[in-house]
Design a protein around this motif. Structure first.
Motif, PDB file in Angstrom:
ATOM      1  N   MET A   1       0.832  -1.199   0.000  1.00 57.08           N
ATOM      2  CA  MET A   1       0.000   0.000   0.000  1.00 57.08           C
ATOM      3  C   MET A   1       0.864   1.246   0.000  1.00 57.08           C
ATOM      4  O   MET A   1       1.983   1.221   0.454  1.00 57.08           O
ATOM      5  N   TRP A  71     -11.253   0.298   9.661  1.00 56.00           N
ATOM      6  CA  TRP A  71     -11.817  -0.677   8.726  1.00 56.00           C
ATOM      7  C   TRP A  71     -12.901  -1.454   9.455  1.00 56.00           C
ATOM      8  O   TRP A  71     -12.627  -2.229  10.351  1.00 56.00           O
ATOM      9  N   PHE A  79     -17.892 -13.946   5.268  1.00 56.74           N
ATOM     10  CA  PHE A  79     -17.098 -12.857   4.682  1.00 56.74           C
ATOM     11  C   PHE A  79     -15.660 -12.857   5.188  1.00 56.74           C
ATOM     12  O   PHE A  79     -14.790 -12.258   4.585  1.00 56.74           O
ATOM     13  N   SER A  82     -11.213 -15.358   2.958  1.00 59.74           N
ATOM     14  CA  SER A  82     -10.990 -14.903   1.584  1.00 59.74           C
ATOM     15  C   SER A  82     -11.364 -13.450   1.315  1.00 59.74           C
ATOM     16  O   SER A  82     -10.681 -12.758   0.592  1.00 59.74           O
ATOM     17  N   MET A  83     -12.435 -12.959   1.927  1.00 61.32           N
ATOM     18  CA  MET A  83     -12.884 -11.609   1.587  1.00 61.32           C
ATOM     19  C   MET A  83     -12.162 -10.546   2.418  1.00 61.32           C
ATOM     20  O   MET A  83     -11.470  -9.697   1.901  1.00 61.32           O
ATOM     21  N   VAL A  84     -12.381 -10.639   3.723  1.00 64.51           N
ATOM     22  CA  VAL A  84     -11.855  -9.600   4.611  1.00 64.51           C
ATOM     23  C   VAL A  84     -10.348  -9.746   4.803  1.00 64.51           C
ATOM     24  O   VAL A  84      -9.651  -8.789   5.096  1.00 64.51           O
ATOM     25  N   HIS A  86      -7.788  -9.785   3.042  1.00 64.72           N
ATOM     26  CA  HIS A  86      -6.999  -8.773   2.369  1.00 64.72           C
ATOM     27  C   HIS A  86      -6.762  -7.543   3.260  1.00 64.72           C
ATOM     28  O   HIS A  86      -5.735  -6.899   3.171  1.00 64.72           O
ATOM     29  N   TYR A  87      -7.748  -7.254   4.105  1.00 64.59           N
ATOM     30  CA  TYR A  87      -7.704  -6.016   4.882  1.00 64.59           C
ATOM     31  C   TYR A  87      -6.899  -6.120   6.169  1.00 64.59           C
ATOM     32  O   TYR A  87      -6.683  -5.133   6.849  1.00 64.59           O
ATOM     33  N   ARG A  89      -3.930  -6.936   6.064  1.00 66.75           N
ATOM     34  CA  ARG A  89      -2.609  -6.498   5.641  1.00 66.75           C
ATOM     35  C   ARG A  89      -2.360  -5.075   6.110  1.00 66.75           C
ATOM     36  O   ARG A  89      -3.210  -4.209   5.950  1.00 66.75           O
ATOM     37  N   ASN A  90      -1.209  -4.858   6.618  1.00 69.26           N
ATOM     38  CA  ASN A  90      -0.792  -3.507   7.011  1.00 69.26           C
ATOM     39  C   ASN A  90      -1.682  -2.868   8.057  1.00 69.26           C
ATOM     40  O   ASN A  90      -1.723  -1.661   8.181  1.00 69.26           O
ATOM     41  N   SER A 118      -3.595 -15.655  13.335  1.00 66.48           N
ATOM     42  CA  SER A 118      -3.235 -16.218  12.038  1.00 66.48           C
ATOM     43  C   SER A 118      -2.759 -15.138  11.077  1.00 66.48           C
ATOM     44  O   SER A 118      -2.138 -15.417  10.065  1.00 66.48           O
ATOM     45  N   HIS A 119      -3.081 -13.898  11.389  1.00 66.72           N
ATOM     46  CA  HIS A 119      -2.588 -12.813  10.543  1.00 66.72           C
ATOM     47  C   HIS A 119      -1.390 -12.110  11.164  1.00 66.72           C
ATOM     48  O   HIS A 119      -1.030 -11.008  10.754  1.00 66.72           O
ATOM     49  N   LEU A 121      -0.966 -10.716  14.058  1.00 72.54           N
ATOM     50  CA  LEU A 121      -1.238  -9.422  14.678  1.00 72.54           C
ATOM     51  C   LEU A 121      -1.246  -9.463  16.206  1.00 72.54           C
ATOM     52  O   LEU A 121      -1.726  -8.540  16.855  1.00 72.54           O
TER      53      LEU A 121
ATOM     54  N   MET B 216     -17.345 -17.675  -0.044  1.00 73.66           N
ATOM     55  CA  MET B 216     -17.542 -16.555  -0.961  1.00 73.66           C
ATOM     56  C   MET B 216     -16.584 -16.629  -2.149  1.00 73.66           C
ATOM     57  O   MET B 216     -16.525 -15.704  -2.959  1.00 73.66           O
ATOM     58  N   GLN B 217     -15.855 -17.717  -2.225  1.00 74.19           N
ATOM     59  CA  GLN B 217     -14.883 -17.856  -3.303  1.00 74.19           C
ATOM     60  C   GLN B 217     -15.504 -17.684  -4.699  1.00 74.19           C
ATOM     61  O   GLN B 217     -14.977 -16.924  -5.513  1.00 74.19           O
ATOM     62  N   GLN B 220     -16.197 -14.042  -5.305  1.00 72.72           N
ATOM     63  CA  GLN B 220     -14.940 -13.334  -5.523  1.00 72.72           C
ATOM     64  C   GLN B 220     -14.461 -13.524  -6.961  1.00 72.72           C
ATOM     65  O   GLN B 220     -14.059 -12.571  -7.635  1.00 72.72           O
ATOM     66  N   MET B 249     -13.449  -5.153  -3.515  1.00 71.73           N
ATOM     67  CA  MET B 249     -14.346  -5.143  -2.357  1.00 71.73           C
ATOM     68  C   MET B 249     -15.391  -4.028  -2.405  1.00 71.73           C
ATOM     69  O   MET B 249     -16.522  -4.205  -1.958  1.00 71.73           O
ATOM     70  N   MET B 306      -5.241   2.717  -1.222  1.00 67.86           N
ATOM     71  CA  MET B 306      -6.324   1.740  -1.169  1.00 67.86           C
ATOM     72  C   MET B 306      -7.539   2.272  -0.413  1.00 67.86           C
ATOM     73  O   MET B 306      -8.675   2.175  -0.900  1.00 67.86           O
ATOM     74  N   GLU B 359       2.582 -12.520   1.146  1.00 65.74           N
ATOM     75  CA  GLU B 359       1.998 -12.033   2.399  1.00 65.74           C
ATOM     76  C   GLU B 359       2.080 -13.094   3.490  1.00 65.74           C
ATOM     77  O   GLU B 359       2.449 -12.803   4.624  1.00 65.74           O
ATOM     78  N   ARG B 362       5.416 -13.353   4.868  1.00 64.13           N
ATOM     79  CA  ARG B 362       5.678 -12.229   5.762  1.00 64.13           C
ATOM     80  C   ARG B 362       5.053 -12.474   7.128  1.00 64.13           C
ATOM     81  O   ARG B 362       5.628 -12.209   8.158  1.00 64.13           O
ATOM     82  N   MET B 363       3.803 -12.972   7.046  1.00 65.02           N
ATOM     83  CA  MET B 363       3.049 -13.234   8.257  1.00 65.02           C
ATOM     84  C   MET B 363       3.763 -14.274   9.108  1.00 65.02           C
ATOM     85  O   MET B 363       3.866 -14.159  10.308  1.00 65.02           O
ATOM     86  N   ARG B 366       6.543 -12.703  10.806  1.00 71.02           N
ATOM     87  CA  ARG B 366       6.071 -11.856  11.893  1.00 71.02           C
ATOM     88  C   ARG B 366       5.744 -12.706  13.107  1.00 71.02           C
ATOM     89  O   ARG B 366       6.069 -12.382  14.228  1.00 71.02           O
ATOM     90  N   ARG B 367       5.049 -13.816  12.821  1.00 67.54           N
ATOM     91  CA  ARG B 367       4.631 -14.684  13.909  1.00 67.54           C
ATOM     92  C   ARG B 367       5.833 -15.327  14.587  1.00 67.54           C
ATOM     93  O   ARG B 367       5.846 -15.561  15.772  1.00 67.54           O
TER      94      ARG B 367
END
Lengths: 220, 417
Positions: A1, A71, A79, A82-84, A86-87, A89-90, A118-119, A121, B216-217, B220, B249, B306, B359, B362-363, B366-367
Motif C-alpha cells: 500500500m 476498517w 465474509f 478470503s474476503m476480509v 486482504h484487509y 494487511r498492514n 493467524s494474521h 497481529l 464466498m470464493q 470473488q 471489495m 487503497m 503475504e 511475511r506473516m 512476523r509470527r
C-alpha cells in the motif's frame, strides 16, 4: 500500500496514518461504534455491513495530526475467509467488539483471537470492547469481571461502552485514542521505518511516553 | 385481495394476479403515476420519491404499449417483456413491475402459495442472523411507513428468506440477500416474491446461486471479471485502480444485492432490477465496470491509496445516469463476453495468489517473532546480482561496495552536503 511510501517523503508534511481493523460478531455494533467515533453521533439506521466499510478521522497527538483509518468489517463468518483477509494487511491495531447482552458474541472472542493470530497481529495493540451497555437489565449483561478476566488473559485493555449514549461519547473516544497513543509511542518501529529506507533519510521521532489514562489498563 | 386498503394488518397485501388497479385517491401533485409499493402503503403518505411532474412522451407511449400487453399477458412472448425491461426507463412503475417481474423469470400461477407463519420457521439455524439483518433494513422501507406496517413487512421478509433456504438447504444465507429479498417483496408482495426469489437463487443459471455457496470464493471469482472489462475499455483507469490496490471489495455489496444496499433512490434500484431479472447472471458485474468507467475522472484525481480509493468508489453518488450506464454495460458485455475474459481473470487470480503467498510468508516471519516486514535490503539487492557473485563472501562484497561508494562520493560530493 502506498501510505508508507507517502510518509517517506522527507520535508513534506504528510499525515501519519494508523490503520485499525474492527472485528466482532454480526450485530454487536461495529458500524455504530466506528460511526460514533468518526462522526460524533449515533447511526440511526444502521444496516448490515457487506464486506468492508471504511471510516476515518484525524486526531491530534502532541500537536501532530494523525489520521485514524477504521476498517469496519462484516460480522458474518462467510465474509471473513478470503474476503476480509486482504484487509488485515498492514493493519496496525485491532478492536474486537462484543455485545454485552449477548453472551455468544463474547464467546466467539476466542475465534476472533485465532483469526488475529493467524494474521500475525498478536504483537499489535488490541482492545476489547463490550458494546451496548445501555441495553438489557444488569442481570442480563455479561459481568465485567468475567470480561476483564478474558481481556487480561489476552493482555488487552477492556472497555465497556455504548455507541448509542451521548454520555458514553468520551468512552468511545478513549477506545480509539488509547490505540492511537499506543501506536504513536511505538511508531519509530512500526510506521516510520520504511522498508529499505537508508540512513540519511530516516525520520526519527522522539519516543514519547505513553499518556497516562486513569480509565484504562494498558497492560499489554 | 384485490383492493387497496390501508389496514396495516392485512396479511397478504398483494398477489401476482391481483388487480393492481390505479389508486383510489391520487396525490394532487402526483400528476402521472408511479406509486411505489402503493399496495402496502397508505397511499397518501407512502412513496419513495416524487416522480418528475412532466412525462417524457416516449415514456407515455411505452406505458400505453405495456398496458396493452398486460391486458392479455398470456399471448405475450417473454421477449416482449424483456424488451420493455431493458429499454429506456425499464418497466416504469411498480404497478407494471408487480405483474411483469414474475413473468420475466417464468413464475407460474401454481407457484404462488401461502407463506407459512414466522413461528414455524424460527428454529432454523440461520434464523437469528436473518432477523438481525432484517431488523436493520429500515433504510429500505418507504419513508413514513407506519410502524405496524413496517414490522409486518419485516416479518414477511424473514419468512421469505427462510422459506427459500429451507426449500434449498444447500443454499447459504449471506448478508445482502435480505436486500434482494426486500426489493422483490416490496414490488411483488409475499406470495409472488417467493417463487421469484427461488428462481434467482437456485439453478444452473440462477444469478444469486454463486453467492450462496459454502464460501464466498465463487463470488470473488465472478467479481474479478470487473477489472479485465475495465482494462479493455480504459487501460489507464485499470492501471490506476491496480496501483491503488483497491481490489474489488468496494463493488461487493453492489453485486451481492444488485445495488439494493448501496443506492439511496428506490427508483434506481427497481430500474436496475428490471434489467437484471432478464440479463445474463454476470451482467451486474458489467454494470459495476460501467459505473467505475463513468467515474474515471474522480478515480484519476484520487490518491493512489487503497483506503481513499475504496472510500471514493464504494459510495455511489445519487445522480448516476443509470440509463446510460446500462447501455454502456450492455455494449461492454457484447464486446467482452465472459468466456473471452477467462484467461485474463485467471492471470489476475494467479497474480493475487502469488501476492498472497508473499503475504503469508511475511506473516509467518512476523509470527516467528522477527520484526522483518519484508526481505532485508542486502537480500533484495542480492536478487539483482548474478549467481556467482551471490556466493561471494560477505566481507568481499562489503569491501567492494565501500570501494564503489568511495569512488561515487568522490565524483558526486554534492550528494552528501
Amino acid at each position: 500500500m502506498s501510505t508508507s511510501a507517502n510518509e517517506s517523503v522527507p520535508g513534506l508534511k504528510q499525515k501519519k496514518v494508523f490503520k485499525i481493523i474492527v472485528l466482532g460478531d454480526s450485530g454487536v455494533g461495529k458500524t455504530c461504534l466506528t460511526f460514533r467515533f468518526c462522526e460524533g453521533q449515533f447511526l440511526d439506521k444502521s444496516e448490515a455491513t457487506i464486506g468492508v466499510d471504511f471510516r476515518e478521522r484525524t486526531i491530534k497527538i502532541r500537536n501532530e495530526d494523525i489520521k485514524l483509518q477504521l476498517w469496519d468489517t462484516a460480522g458474518q463468518e462467510r465474509f471473513r475467509k478470503s474476503m476480509v483477509q486482504h484487509y488485515y494487511r498492514n493493519v496496525h491495531a485491532v478492536v474486537i467488539v462484543y455485545d454485552i447482552t449477548k453472551p455468544e458474541t463474547f464467546h466467539s472472542i476466542a475465534s476472533w483471537m485465532q483469526e488475529i493470530e493467524s494474521h500475525g497481529l498478536m504483537g499489535a495493540p488490541r482492545v476489547l470492547v463490550g458494546n451496548k451497555c445501555d441495553c438489557g437489565t444488569p442481570e442480563s449483561r455479561l459481568a465485567t469481571t468475567y470480561a476483564q478476566r478474558l481481556a487480561d488473559k489476552y493482555g488487552m485493555p477492556l472497555f465497556e461502552t455504548s455507541a448509542l449514549l451521548d454520555s458514553e461519547c468520551d468512552n468511545v473516544e478513549s477506545i480509539f485514542m488509547t490505540l492511537a497513543h499506543k501506536l504513536y509511542s511505538k511508531q519509530p518501529l512500526r510506521v516510520i521505518s520504511v522498508e529499505g529506507e537508508l540512513g540519511p533519510r530516516r525520520v526519527t521521532l522522539s519516543r514519547q511516553k505513553r499518556p497516562l489514562r486513569n480509565d484504562t489498563c494498558l497492560c499489554s | 385481495m384485490d383492493s387497496y386498503d390501508s389496514d396495516p394488518d392485512s396479511g397478504d397485501k398483494c398477489n401476482l394476479n391481483g388487480d393492481c388497479s390505479p389508486l383510489p385517491d391520487k396525490l394532487p401533485n402526483d400528476l402521472n403515476h408511479t406509486k411505489n409499493i402503493d399496495d402496502i402503503a397508505t397511499p397518501s403518505e407512502l412513496n419513495f420519491d416524487q416522480e418528475f411532474a412532466f412525462e417524457d412522451p416516449e415514456i407515455t407511449e411505452k406505458k400505453k404499449e405495456i398496458e396493452a400487453c398486460l391486458e392479455n399477458p398470456d399471448v405475450i412472448n417473454v421477449d416482449q417483456w424483456e424488451t420493455f425491461a431493458k429499454t429506456k426507463a425499464g418497466l416504469i412503475s411498480d404497478e407494471y413491475r408487480r405483474k411483469i417481474w414474475p413473468l420475466l423469470v417464468g413464475v407460474t400461477q401454481d407457484e404462488l402459495t401461502e407463506p407459512p407463519s414466522l413461528d414455524e420457521l424460527s428454529t432454523h439455524p440461520e434464523y437469528n442472523q436473518v432477523v438481525l439483518d432484517v431488523n436493520r433494513s429500515l433504510k429500505r422501507f418507504p419513508p413514513g411507513i407506519p410502524y405496524e406496517q413496517r414490522v409486518a413487512l419485516q416479518d414477511q421478509l424473514t419468512v421469505l428468506i427462510l422459506r427459500v433456504i429451507i426449500k434449498h438447504p444447500h443454499l447459504k444465507y449471506y448478508q445482502g440477500y435480505h436486500d434482494v429479498a426486500i426489493t422483490l417483496l416490496l414490488v411483488c408482495g409475499d406470495r409472488a416474491s417467493f417463487p421469484l426469489l427461488c428462481r434467482l437463487s437456485y439453478g444452473p443459471k440462477a444469478p444469486l446461486a454463486p453467492f450462496m455457496q459454502l464460501t464466498m470464493q465463487p463470488t470473488q471469482h465472478l467479481l474479478n471479471y470487473m477489472l479485465p472489462v475495465i482494462r479493455r475499455a480504459d487501460d489507464r483507469l485499470a492501471e490506476c485502480l491496480d496501483k491503488s490496490g483497491v481490489g474489488t471489495m468496494f463493488a461487493l455489496p453492489w453485486y451481492l444485492t444488485w445495488f439494493g444496499h448501496s443506492l439511496n433512490r428506490y427508483s434506481d434500484v427497481v430500474r436496475l432490477y428490471d434489467y437484471f431479472l432478464c440479463a445474463p447472471p454476470l451482467f451486474p458485474v458489467y454494470v459495476t465496470a460501467a459505473i467505475v468507467l463513468h467515474r474515471a475522472p474522480q478515480v484519476f484525481s484520487c490518491d493512489a491509496d487503497m483506503a481513499m480509493m475504496h472510500c471514493l468508489l464504494s459510495r455511489l453518488p445519487d445522480d448516476l445516469p443509470f440509463e446510460d450506464i446500462l447501455v454502456v454495460a450492455q455494449k461492454l458485455y457484447e464486446k467482452n463476453d465472459p468466456t473471452d475474459l477467462e484467461s485474463e481473470v485467471a492471470a489476475l487470480e494467479r497474480r493475487e495468489e502469488e501476492q498472497r503467498k508473499v503475504e503469508d510468508e511475511r506473516m509467518r516471519r512476523r509470527r516467528a517473532g522477527r520484526v522483518v516486514p519484508s526481505p532485508s535490503l542486502p537480500y533484495r539487492l542480492a536478487r539483482y546480482l548474478p549467481a556467482p557473485l551471490r556466493r561471494t563472501p560477505r566481507r568481499t562484497l562489503l569491501a567492494l561496495t565501500a570501494a564503489i561508494l568511495a569512488v561515487y562520493v568522490y565524483y558526486k560530493p554534492e550528494l552528501f552536503r
